[in-house]
Design a protein around this motif. Sequence first.
Motif, PDB file in Angstrom:
ATOM      1  N   ASP A   1      -7.029  -6.972  -6.120  1.00 17.19           N
ATOM      2  CA  ASP A   1      -6.030  -6.210  -6.854  1.00 17.19           C
ATOM      3  C   ASP A   1      -4.759  -7.005  -7.137  1.00 17.19           C
ATOM      4  O   ASP A   1      -3.745  -6.437  -7.556  1.00 17.19           O
ATOM      5  CB  ASP A   1      -5.674  -4.927  -6.102  1.00 17.19           C
ATOM      6  N   GLU A   2      -4.800  -8.314  -6.932  1.00 17.13           N
ATOM      7  CA  GLU A   2      -3.606  -9.146  -7.119  1.00 17.13           C
ATOM      8  C   GLU A   2      -3.209  -9.220  -8.593  1.00 17.13           C
ATOM      9  O   GLU A   2      -4.005  -9.595  -9.446  1.00 17.13           O
ATOM     10  CB  GLU A   2      -3.869 -10.561  -6.591  1.00 17.13           C
TER      11      GLU A   2
ATOM     12  N   LEU B   1      -5.946 -13.290   4.316  1.00 21.88           N
ATOM     13  CA  LEU B   1      -5.818 -12.888   2.917  1.00 21.88           C
ATOM     14  C   LEU B   1      -6.247 -11.440   2.738  1.00 21.88           C
ATOM     15  O   LEU B   1      -5.557 -10.643   2.086  1.00 21.88           O
ATOM     16  CB  LEU B   1      -6.664 -13.817   2.043  1.00 21.88           C
ATOM     17  N   LYS B   2      -7.366 -11.083   3.323  1.00 18.75           N
ATOM     18  CA  LYS B   2      -7.881  -9.726   3.185  1.00 18.75           C
ATOM     19  C   LYS B   2      -6.923  -8.690   3.757  1.00 18.75           C
ATOM     20  O   LYS B   2      -6.784  -7.596   3.212  1.00 18.75           O
ATOM     21  CB  LYS B   2      -9.244  -9.607   3.882  1.00 18.75           C
ATOM     22  N   THR B   3      -6.266  -9.030   4.875  1.00 15.54           N
ATOM     23  CA  THR B   3      -5.376  -8.075   5.543  1.00 15.54           C
ATOM     24  C   THR B   3      -3.958  -8.092   4.990  1.00 15.54           C
ATOM     25  O   THR B   3      -3.114  -7.309   5.430  1.00 15.54           O
ATOM     26  CB  THR B   3      -5.328  -8.349   7.051  1.00 15.54           C
TER      27      THR B   3
ATOM     28  N   TYR C   1     -17.488 -16.062  -0.828  1.00 16.93           N
ATOM     29  CA  TYR C   1     -16.618 -14.958  -0.408  1.00 16.93           C
ATOM     30  C   TYR C   1     -16.452 -13.912  -1.501  1.00 16.93           C
ATOM     31  O   TYR C   1     -16.464 -12.701  -1.216  1.00 16.93           O
ATOM     32  CB  TYR C   1     -15.256 -15.498   0.034  1.00 16.93           C
ATOM     33  N   VAL C   2     -16.279 -14.333  -2.745  1.00 21.74           N
ATOM     34  CA  VAL C   2     -16.120 -13.363  -3.830  1.00 21.74           C
ATOM     35  C   VAL C   2     -17.370 -12.503  -3.964  1.00 21.74           C
ATOM     36  O   VAL C   2     -17.296 -11.271  -4.067  1.00 21.74           O
ATOM     37  CB  VAL C   2     -15.801 -14.079  -5.153  1.00 21.74           C
ATOM     38  N   ASP C   3     -18.536 -13.140  -3.935  1.00 22.89           N
ATOM     39  CA  ASP C   3     -19.781 -12.402  -4.135  1.00 22.89           C
ATOM     40  C   ASP C   3     -20.047 -11.392  -3.024  1.00 22.89           C
ATOM     41  O   ASP C   3     -20.719 -10.390  -3.237  1.00 22.89           O
ATOM     42  CB  ASP C   3     -20.964 -13.370  -4.236  1.00 22.89           C
ATOM     43  N   SER C   4     -19.530 -11.660  -1.832  1.00 27.20           N
ATOM     44  CA  SER C   4     -19.792 -10.758  -0.703  1.00 27.20           C
ATOM     45  C   SER C   4     -18.662  -9.773  -0.450  1.00 27.20           C
ATOM     46  O   SER C   4     -18.729  -8.991   0.496  1.00 27.20           O
ATOM     47  CB  SER C   4     -20.029 -11.589   0.566  1.00 27.20           C
ATOM     48  N   SER C   5     -17.641  -9.771  -1.306  1.00 28.37           N
ATOM     49  CA  SER C   5     -16.451  -8.963  -1.029  1.00 28.37           C
ATOM     50  C   SER C   5     -16.457  -7.595  -1.682  1.00 28.37           C
ATOM     51  O   SER C   5     -15.537  -6.802  -1.448  1.00 28.37           O
ATOM     52  CB  SER C   5     -15.199  -9.725  -1.487  1.00 28.37           C
ATOM     53  N   ASN C   6     -17.448  -7.307  -2.515  1.00 29.25           N
ATOM     54  CA  ASN C   6     -17.500  -6.024  -3.219  1.00 29.25           C
ATOM     55  C   ASN C   6     -16.211  -5.739  -3.983  1.00 29.25           C
ATOM     56  O   ASN C   6     -15.692  -4.615  -3.949  1.00 29.25           O
ATOM     57  CB  ASN C   6     -17.799  -4.883  -2.239  1.00 29.25           C
ATOM     58  N   GLY C   7     -15.693  -6.749  -4.638  1.00 28.40           N
ATOM     59  CA  GLY C   7     -14.485  -6.589  -5.425  1.00 28.40           C
ATOM     60  C   GLY C   7     -13.195  -6.806  -4.668  1.00 28.40           C
ATOM     61  O   GLY C   7     -12.111  -6.745  -5.255  1.00 28.40           O
TER      62      GLY C   7
END
Length: 265
Positions: free
Chosen positions: A128-129, A185-187, A203-209
Amino acid sequence: MFFRRTVLAGLTAVMLSPIAAFAASLPDLGGKTVVVVTENAYPPLQFVDPKSGKAIGWEYDAMNEIAKRLNFKVEYQNTSWDAMIQAVSDGQYNIGMTGITIKDDRKQKVDFSDPYMRSQQFMLVRGDEKRFTDAKSFGAFKDGLIGAQPGTSPFYTAVYEILDGNEQNPRIKLFETFGATVQALKTGDVDLVLTDSVAAKGYVDSSNGGLKVVGEPLGTEDFGFIFPKGSDLVAPVNAAIASLKADGTFDALNKKWFLDYKMGE
């Protein structure tokens, strides 16, 4: 934008080509044990599978195939990134693998194999950045924080290509592992992590957006395995790397790990 290759067609024909003779002429290391160290924190090159708990990845598959072709037994061990180059230099391990960029300053401590992969660095951010979209706008975003491991290529790229050249810049938060930078980064503890396209895609492919890549590539890196200075393994491993490139094995691994594999699925 990301690292993409296709599998070479006609594997049966390949087995009957001069490539087969080339592979057959590789050095035979007589079944000796070779200790290979890695970090297991750099997907999809090497990481712990969240489902099975086993260490897997592109580099494991490549090293296992190299061992098969050169007739040696691999013993895998783990250490942190910040200790790895010195430990290999000291002879604690025979080979190091963890997406290590071939750099002249590192060649003073260790020998490198020929490159087995080329990658570029990208800006990994939360999904969402919207406050910045590239290196220039991040540099102008004075509250933005970068997560990095000290002594790595992403650290130096952050310092010298995005920020002001000050290695003590408080906008860089240091972490012990690459995985820890991504977790931060996630937190929301940091706003940006620099990484090569290999890890970024994983990481992008496994992050579900939850994560995305912004901006343009910030540099090109060649990855190599490392050895103690003067190691007699360098030439045989280089010969194996050449054979893996020639017969399409690396292309098949690229497809497996960068196109087909989804972490956690």
